[in-house]
Design an enzyme around this catalytic site. Structure first.
Site, mmCIF file in Angstrom:
data_model
loop_
_atom_site.group_PDB
_atom_site.id
_atom_site.type_symbol
_atom_site.label_atom_id
_atom_site.label_comp_id
_atom_site.label_asym_id
_atom_site.label_seq_id
_atom_site.Cartn_x
_atom_site.Cartn_y
_atom_site.Cartn_z
ATOM 1 N N MET A 332 0.828 -1.200 0.000
ATOM 2 C CA MET A 332 0.000 0.000 0.000
ATOM 3 C C MET A 332 0.866 1.255 0.000
ATOM 4 O O MET A 332 0.672 2.166 -0.807
ATOM 5 C CB MET A 332 -0.931 -0.004 1.218
ATOM 6 C CG MET A 332 -1.940 1.127 1.239
ATOM 7 S SD MET A 332 -3.158 1.029 -0.090
ATOM 8 C CE MET A 332 -4.210 -0.281 0.520
ATOM 9 N N LYS A 415 -0.082 2.716 15.080
ATOM 10 C CA LYS A 415 -0.379 3.969 14.392
ATOM 11 C C LYS A 415 -0.165 5.170 15.312
ATOM 12 O O LYS A 415 0.316 6.227 14.883
ATOM 13 C CB LYS A 415 -1.812 3.944 13.845
ATOM 14 C CG LYS A 415 -1.996 3.015 12.633
ATOM 15 C CD LYS A 415 -3.430 3.020 12.138
ATOM 16 C CE LYS A 415 -3.610 2.137 10.913
ATOM 17 N NZ LYS A 415 -3.036 2.704 9.684
ATOM 18 N N SER A 437 -8.723 1.180 6.625
ATOM 19 C CA SER A 437 -9.990 0.768 6.030
ATOM 20 C C SER A 437 -11.053 0.467 7.075
ATOM 21 O O SER A 437 -12.226 0.323 6.736
ATOM 22 C CB SER A 437 -9.773 -0.477 5.154
ATOM 23 O OG SER A 437 -9.205 -1.528 5.911
ATOM 24 N N HIS A 458 -8.366 6.761 2.666
ATOM 25 C CA HIS A 458 -8.475 5.319 2.434
ATOM 26 C C HIS A 458 -8.252 5.023 0.957
ATOM 27 O O HIS A 458 -9.092 5.316 0.110
ATOM 28 C CB HIS A 458 -9.857 4.828 2.891
ATOM 29 C CG HIS A 458 -10.125 3.393 2.585
ATOM 30 N ND1 HIS A 458 -11.405 2.896 2.392
ATOM 31 C CD2 HIS A 458 -9.290 2.326 2.425
ATOM 32 C CE1 HIS A 458 -11.333 1.606 2.135
ATOM 33 N NE2 HIS A 458 -10.076 1.236 2.147
#
Length: 729
Positions: A332, A415, A437, A458
């Site tokens: 990603m 995070k 997500s 996202h």
């Protein structure tokens, strides 16, 4: 001001210039069509004029038909549409025949098209009616007929002329796939005639030297035979059988325009040219009057374009991104780095280990190596883009960044740590975006010293291929963060939707019920092949079972566990059959495509071989299977009711975003125009009644939302009530 003007030079060549006032690209309006027709009449009648060149006053030729024209004709009924299309055919046929004698085909005036750049839709159909097409050697120019992409097909003679020019097989990729190409490829394909440094000068030269024979199109000449053969020619028969199979294989019969196009081509190929134009007009009218075309044009053209231009952007100064920090160099993060660098943005790609960061940059490098092999990139271009990416473990490299996109593991603690470490080195005005997500943005923002500058972005995987980006506002997210995110998404040439924070946001909120309903039916004993094929017949790109395999069964198990923990007693009781099936597959090591084992069986190379035979042991199938429509309605309503609830709850603020996001995000039946457009096609009263029937048979998840019930009682449509993006309140 006139849209078309004409000047005749001393050489006797009349140059008709198309220049629509106030627009960056020409589109054909009703007034413009009449002006062009009048100028053609004038030029053909003037004995001093030897020939005509049609060109553009802009750097492109034309982008297509003014969609307001189609809308106005549609409002006046089927006859108005057909008459309007036939009037266009008459005008283009006048250009094609150019005053020549009907019998001898002599005495006409040469008419050439000189295109300075892009010619799409009617912008190509008009030149196809001319006797010769010259295009500037412009690498940015695109030549094509993209109508099929928005639910219609070329109805200005482009379908009939291109098939007669290239044959069915030659024309198929341009008509059925909407493929566009550059000038040189268009010439080699036979779509245009010449690529020239100065197309107007080249066109004038040709006009002055053209003979009567140069003006006669192949299909107007005696003895014309369609390239590749007509339908009942031995070769042509095979072509049409193959084309029919190909179209149905790709569309599963769900897209009206594809079927209508193929019918127009097939029927038109068996009759004289002018009759073929009439057949094309009839099928085009059929498509225009189908609600699918209006819904697709609205969502995939008008609404998509509006969102990309910032329809819902807050009033804030320009927030163009100059330097972005991407935290996490997995697939990603690497994809985000790739599209950012392609947009000319300086990128810092950070991971815990230098090896991981380098691997992320290597992903970008391999992407361009593949592009170079396919002729879509060059070593020089690849090197320039790669030079914008710095792969490192050093947070100090983030100094000067104006946007951070965190794409680390989906864990609140991980995070939070990254957020604090980043904020210690970046400028105070830097916007921090988290790519997640499922995790609530407002919860993640608690780790930030500046929650008003914290937002969710996202991305969908793979980033470089997926067109949608979902922007999520937390409780304290400010307007500048939203504006920054929207400006960034525009820079990377993707389509944004903006939603408010809630579990699963918008896209996943609707996707998960689709997957669950498919798995639930299998658990109930519905044949798995019926479940997935029913979805494909609806126009879904993949069935729910295949999509579960693609996204991985272990992810489904993880989401189920996390959701159950978060909701506690509120966790839906009817989820048990789905959970039992997913956990059973998980326990057997069937994790989906990545493990070469899931709902489907796979070979050693990961190619799908068909549904796993052992499914029947886990969930025996019913002796009596449900009707296809019943299966389809369960799959569709599972998604659209969540979309309505998202609007009702204020998660979704604009139905345009709901429709565009559904099509681009997970491929929701594009022919329908999206969830809200589909409900409008059904009608709120029918939809509400159908909800009641499904709820009675299958449970509360199909209960009719209050908003839909109210609209049914009032006879309202979603676009009638919320067409300008008004909230549901």
């Amino acid at each position: 001001m006139a849209e078309f003007t004409m000047e005749t030079g001393a050489d006797g060549v009349a140059v008709i210039t198309w220049d629509l006032p106030g627009k960056s690209m020409n589109v054909l309006t009703l007034a413009g069509g009449a002006e062009l027709d009048a100028l053609i009449d004038e030029a053909l009648a003037d004995e001093a004029i030897k020939g005509i060149v049609i060109t553009s006053g802009k750097d492109s030729f034309a982008g297509g038909m003014d969609l307001n024209v189609l809308g106005a004709m549609k409002e006046n009924g089927v006859e108005a549409v057909f008459d309007g299309v036939m009037d266009l055919h008459r005008r283009l046929r006048k250009i094609e025949l150019a005053g020549m004698d009907p019998k001898t085909k002599k005495g006409g005036k040469p008419i050439a098209a000189a295109l300075p750049g892009t010619a799409m839709g009617i912008g190509l159909e008009l030149p196809l009616a001319c006797h010769r097409i010259f295009v500037a050697d412009n690498p940015k120019a695109k030549i094509g007929l993209p109508e099929i992409m928005v639910g219609i097909f070329p109805g200005g003679g482009g379908t009939t002329r291109l098939v007669r020019k290239l044959g069915v097989m030659g024309a198929s990729q341009y008509l059925l796939q909407g493929k566009s190409v550059g000038p040189k490829k268009a010439k080699s394909a036979g779509i245009i005639d010449e690529v020239a440094a100065d197309p107007v000068a080249a066109a004038k030269e040709w006009v002055l030297g053209a003979s009567d024979a140069d003006l006669v199109k192949p299909w107007d000449a005696k003895g014309y035979k369609m390239p590749g053969g007509a339908p009942y020619h031995p070769a042509g028969f095979q072509t049409f059988v193959g084309a029919n199979a190909m179209v149905n294989g790709q569309t599963w019969g769900a897209f009206p325009a594809a079927k209508a196009l193929l019918s127009a081509v097939y029927e038109g190929a068996m009759v004289p040219f002018d009759t073929a134009l009439r057949i094309e007009a009839r099928w085009f009218t059929n498509v225009i009057m189908n609600p699918s075309s209006g819904a697709m044009i609205r969502s995939l053209f008008l609404n998509k374009e509006a969102l990309e231009k910032g329809a819902n952007r807050p009033d804030a100064p320009d927030q163009t991104v100059k330097k972005v920090g991407v935290m996490g160099a997995g697939m990603m993060g690497a994809g985000i780095a790739l599209v950012s660098a392609q947009a000319g943005i300086e990128v810092v790609l950070i991971d815990q280990k230098q090896e991981s960061a380098d691997k992320g940059k290597a992903y970008v490098e391999s992407y361009f190596e593949k592009g170079i092999k396919r002729g879509k990139s060059t070593p020089e271009k690849a090197a320039k883009i790669l030079s914008r990416i710095t792969a490192t473990t050093d947070y100090d490299a983030l100094k000067g960044a104006d946007l951070i996109i965190e794409a680390v593991f989906e864990d609140v603690g991980v995070k939070a740590e990254v957020t604090k470490n980043v904020e210690a080195v970046v400028p105070e005005d830097c916007i921090f975006a988290t790519n997640t997500s499922t995790l609530p943005i407002s919860d993640l923002a608690k780790a930030s010293k500046r929650p008003e500058q914290f937002i969710g972005i996202h991305f969908f995987s793979p980033v470089e291929k997926m067109a949608l980006v979902e922007i999520i506002k937390g409780e304290k997210t400010g307007d500048r963060a939203v504006a920054k995110s929207l400006d960034y998404v525009r820079q990377i040439r993707k389509t944004p939707i903006v939603v408010n924070d809630a579990r699963f946001f918008y896209a996943n909120r609707c996707i998960i019920p689709y997957l669950n309903e498919g798995a639930r039916m299998v658990a109930e004993g519905v044949e798995p092949v019926l479940v997935d094929n029913a979805a494909r017949l609806l126009g879904m790109p993949v069935g729910p079972l295949q999509l579960i395999d693609e996204t991985s069964i272990d992810l489904a198990v993880t989401i189920a566990k996390a959701t159950k923990e978060a909701l506690g007693d509120k966790y839906p009781k009817d989820a048990k059959p789905v959970d039992d099936l997913m956990f059973a597959l998980y326990d057997k090591g069937r994790l989906g495509r990545k493990s070469n084992a899931g709902f489907y069986a796979y070979d050693e190379k990961g190619k799908r071989q068909g549904l796993w035979e052992g499914l029947d042991e886990l969930t025996p199938t019913l002796d009596e299977q449900p009707e296809v429509t019943e299966v389809q309605h369960r799959l569709m309503f599972a998604q659209v009711l969540e979309a309505v609830r998202a609007l009702e709850e204020g998660v979704l603020e604009d139905i345009r975003e709901g429709d565009v996001g559904a099509i681009l995000g997970w491929g929701f039946a594009p022919w329908s125009g999206g969830p809200f457009s589909w409900l409008d096609i059904l009608g709120a009263p029918y939809a509400a009644d159908r909800c009641d029937q499904l709820a009675q048979r299958y449970g509360e998840r199909f209960s009719c939302p209050d908003l839909l019930r109210e609209m049914a009682d009032k006879g309202q449509t979603f676009y009638g009530r919320f067409g300008q993006g008004a909230a549901a309140a």
